[in-house]
Design a protein around this motif. Structure first.
Motif, mmCIF file in Angstrom:
data_model
loop_
_atom_site.group_PDB
_atom_site.id
_atom_site.type_symbol
_atom_site.label_atom_id
_atom_site.label_comp_id
_atom_site.label_asym_id
_atom_site.label_seq_id
_atom_site.Cartn_x
_atom_site.Cartn_y
_atom_site.Cartn_z
ATOM 1 N N ASP A 1 0.885 -1.237 0.124
ATOM 2 C CA ASP A 1 -0.091 0.048 0.129
ATOM 3 C C ASP A 1 0.849 1.258 0.231
ATOM 4 N N GLU A 2 1.982 1.222 0.737
ATOM 5 C CA GLU A 2 2.904 2.356 0.571
ATOM 6 C C GLU A 2 3.423 2.808 -0.724
ATOM 7 N N LEU A 3 3.933 1.393 -1.309
ATOM 8 C CA LEU A 3 4.308 1.720 -2.762
ATOM 9 C C LEU A 3 3.158 1.701 -3.678
ATOM 10 N N GLN A 4 2.139 1.292 -3.465
ATOM 11 C CA GLN A 4 0.937 1.279 -4.326
ATOM 12 C C GLN A 4 1.194 0.434 -5.620
ATOM 13 N N ILE A 5 1.193 -0.855 -5.077
ATOM 14 C CA ILE A 5 1.596 -2.103 -5.856
ATOM 15 C C ILE A 5 0.536 -3.113 -6.024
ATOM 16 N N ARG A 6 -0.551 -2.873 -5.063
ATOM 17 C CA ARG A 6 -1.344 -4.023 -4.972
ATOM 18 C C ARG A 6 -1.807 -4.444 -6.042
ATOM 19 N N LYS A 7 -2.167 -3.446 -7.128
ATOM 20 C CA LYS A 7 -2.773 -3.837 -8.378
ATOM 21 C C LYS A 7 -2.066 -4.924 -9.189
ATOM 22 N N TYR A 8 -0.937 -5.049 -8.990
ATOM 23 C CA TYR A 8 -0.221 -6.128 -9.741
ATOM 24 C C TYR A 8 -0.242 -7.598 -9.138
ATOM 25 N N PHE A 9 -0.726 -8.012 -7.932
ATOM 26 C CA PHE A 9 -0.735 -9.202 -7.537
ATOM 27 C C PHE A 9 -2.044 -9.625 -7.537
ATOM 28 N N ASP A 10 -2.438 -11.056 -7.775
ATOM 29 C CA ASP A 10 -3.442 -11.747 -7.839
ATOM 30 C C ASP A 10 -3.763 -12.664 -6.321
ATOM 31 N N ALA A 11 -2.605 -12.785 -5.773
ATOM 32 C CA ALA A 11 -2.522 -13.215 -4.408
ATOM 33 C C ALA A 11 -1.407 -12.840 -3.546
ATOM 34 N N LEU A 12 -1.738 -12.665 -2.055
ATOM 35 C CA LEU A 12 -0.945 -12.221 -1.193
ATOM 36 C C LEU A 12 -0.700 -13.346 -0.054
ATOM 37 N N ILE A 13 0.345 -14.322 0.070
ATOM 38 C CA ILE A 13 0.329 -15.318 1.165
ATOM 39 C C ILE A 13 1.282 -14.730 2.095
ATOM 40 N N SER A 14 0.818 -14.598 3.280
ATOM 41 C CA SER A 14 1.466 -14.309 4.553
ATOM 42 C C SER A 14 1.781 -15.236 5.382
ATOM 43 N N ALA A 15 2.523 -15.090 6.472
ATOM 44 C CA ALA A 15 2.661 -16.352 7.491
ATOM 45 C C ALA A 15 1.366 -16.850 8.142
ATOM 46 N N ASP A 16 0.228 -16.056 8.037
ATOM 47 C CA ASP A 16 -0.945 -16.425 8.645
ATOM 48 C C ASP A 16 -1.720 -17.528 7.621
ATOM 49 N N GLU A 17 -1.379 -17.503 6.369
ATOM 50 C CA GLU A 17 -1.789 -18.481 5.416
ATOM 51 C C GLU A 17 -1.157 -19.786 5.298
ATOM 52 N N VAL A 18 -0.164 -20.046 6.338
ATOM 53 C CA VAL A 18 0.587 -21.295 6.083
ATOM 54 C C VAL A 18 0.621 -21.876 7.406
ATOM 55 N N ARG A 19 0.856 -23.326 7.419
ATOM 56 C CA ARG A 19 1.140 -23.988 8.984
ATOM 57 C C ARG A 19 2.453 -23.935 9.168
ATOM 58 N N ILE A 20 3.367 -24.149 8.046
ATOM 59 C CA ILE A 20 4.892 -24.247 8.309
ATOM 60 C C ILE A 20 5.462 -23.257 7.136
ATOM 61 N N SER A 21 6.289 -22.423 7.965
ATOM 62 C CA SER A 21 7.086 -21.426 6.622
ATOM 63 C C SER A 21 8.323 -21.933 6.121
ATOM 64 N N LYS A 22 8.777 -21.326 5.177
ATOM 65 C CA LYS A 22 10.078 -21.775 4.288
ATOM 66 C C LYS A 22 10.912 -22.182 5.560
#
Length: 212
Positions: free
Chosen positions: A121-142
C-alpha cells in the motif's frame, strides 16, 4: 517463456529491508538476554516470528507473549524502515511489463499481513498481484514449500510453470521443494551461500537486467 507466474518473496527480494528486520530482532532479543551477534541474528532471521522466538528461547514464552513481542518488533521495523521504503531497481518496470503480458503474480512471504499491507500500500503496487500469501496463510514457513505451493494454487498455475524470486537459501530451498525454478537476488547473501541448490536459474543484484 515457460513461466506463467512470478512468485515473489518480499523482504530482501522486492525491497532492501532485511538489515532493519535483523537490527530490530537483535535489539529485542538481546534485551531479553539472548546474547547473540548480528551475524547469528542474520542466520536466524527467517520463517515466522514465533518460530524464530522458539528457536532462540525454546519453551520460554507463551503464544500470547510471542505475539506481543512480534507486534513490537514489526512496529519498530516499520518506523525505522519507512523513510527508506522503495522497490529494488528495475522491479517497477518488471511488475508493469508482467501485468501487461498476462503473467500472474503473487507475494509469498513469511511476513505477517500487517507488513505485506505496509509494503504494497505504501508503494501502491497491490494492483499487480493476484494473491498475497503471508505467514498467517500457511502452517509451516520456509524452507517448507507450502508458501509457494499455496501461491501456485491461488493463481491456478502448475508449480513447474512458476518462477520464484528469492534472496535467502531457505527460500530457494522452499522453491526447490515446491518444484519451482528460482531467480536469486543477492541483497543479503553471496552466491556461495547457495551452493548445492540446483533450481537456481540466475543470480542478480536487482531487476534492471531481468527480461523475458
Amino acid at each position: 517463456m515457460k513461466y506463467k507466474a512470478f512468485l515473489f518473496d518480499m523482504n530482501g527480494t522486492m525491497i532492501d529491508d532485511m538489515p532493519y528486520h535483523i537490527q530490530a530482532w537483535h535489539r529485542i532479543l538481546n534485551e531479553l538476554g539472548a546474547g547473540i551477534s548480528i551475524e547469528r541474528m542474520k542466520e536466524e532471521c527467517y520463517g515466522k516470528n514465533d518460530e524464530l522466538l522458539e528457536r532462540i528461547f525454546p519453551g520460554r514464552f507463551s503464544p500470547e507473549e510471542k505475539k506481543k513481542m512480534s507486534w513490537e518488533k514489526e512496529k519498530q521495523y516499520q518506523d525505522s524502515f519507512r523513510p527508506h521504503l522503495r522497490l529494488l531497481d528495475g522491479l517497477a518496470e518488471v511488475l508493469a511489463k508482467a501485468k501487461k503480458d498476462g503473467i500472474k503474480m503473487a507475494i509469498g512471504s513469511a511476513a505477517i499481513m500487517f507488513n505485506i499491507d505496509f509494503v504494497v500500500d505504501e508503494l501502491q503496487i497491490r494492483k499487480y498481484f493476484d494473491a498475497l500469501i503471508s505467514a498467517d496463510e500457511v502452517r509451516i514457513s520456509k524452507p517448507d514449500p507450502e508458501t509457494f505451493l499455496v501461491c501456485a494454487e491461488k493463481l491456478g498455475v502448475a508449480p513447474e510453470n512458476c518462477l520464484v524470486f528469492e534472496d535467502s537459501p531457505k527460500g530457494v530451498e522452499a522453491a526447490a521443494r515446491a518444484g519451482m525454478d528460482c531467480a536469486v537476488i543477492t541483497s543479503l547473501h553471496e552466491k556461495e551461500d547457495f551452493d548445492g541448490i540446483s533450481n537456481i536459474v540466475r543470480f542478480m543484484k536487482d531487476y534492471t537486467a531481468f527480461s523475458w
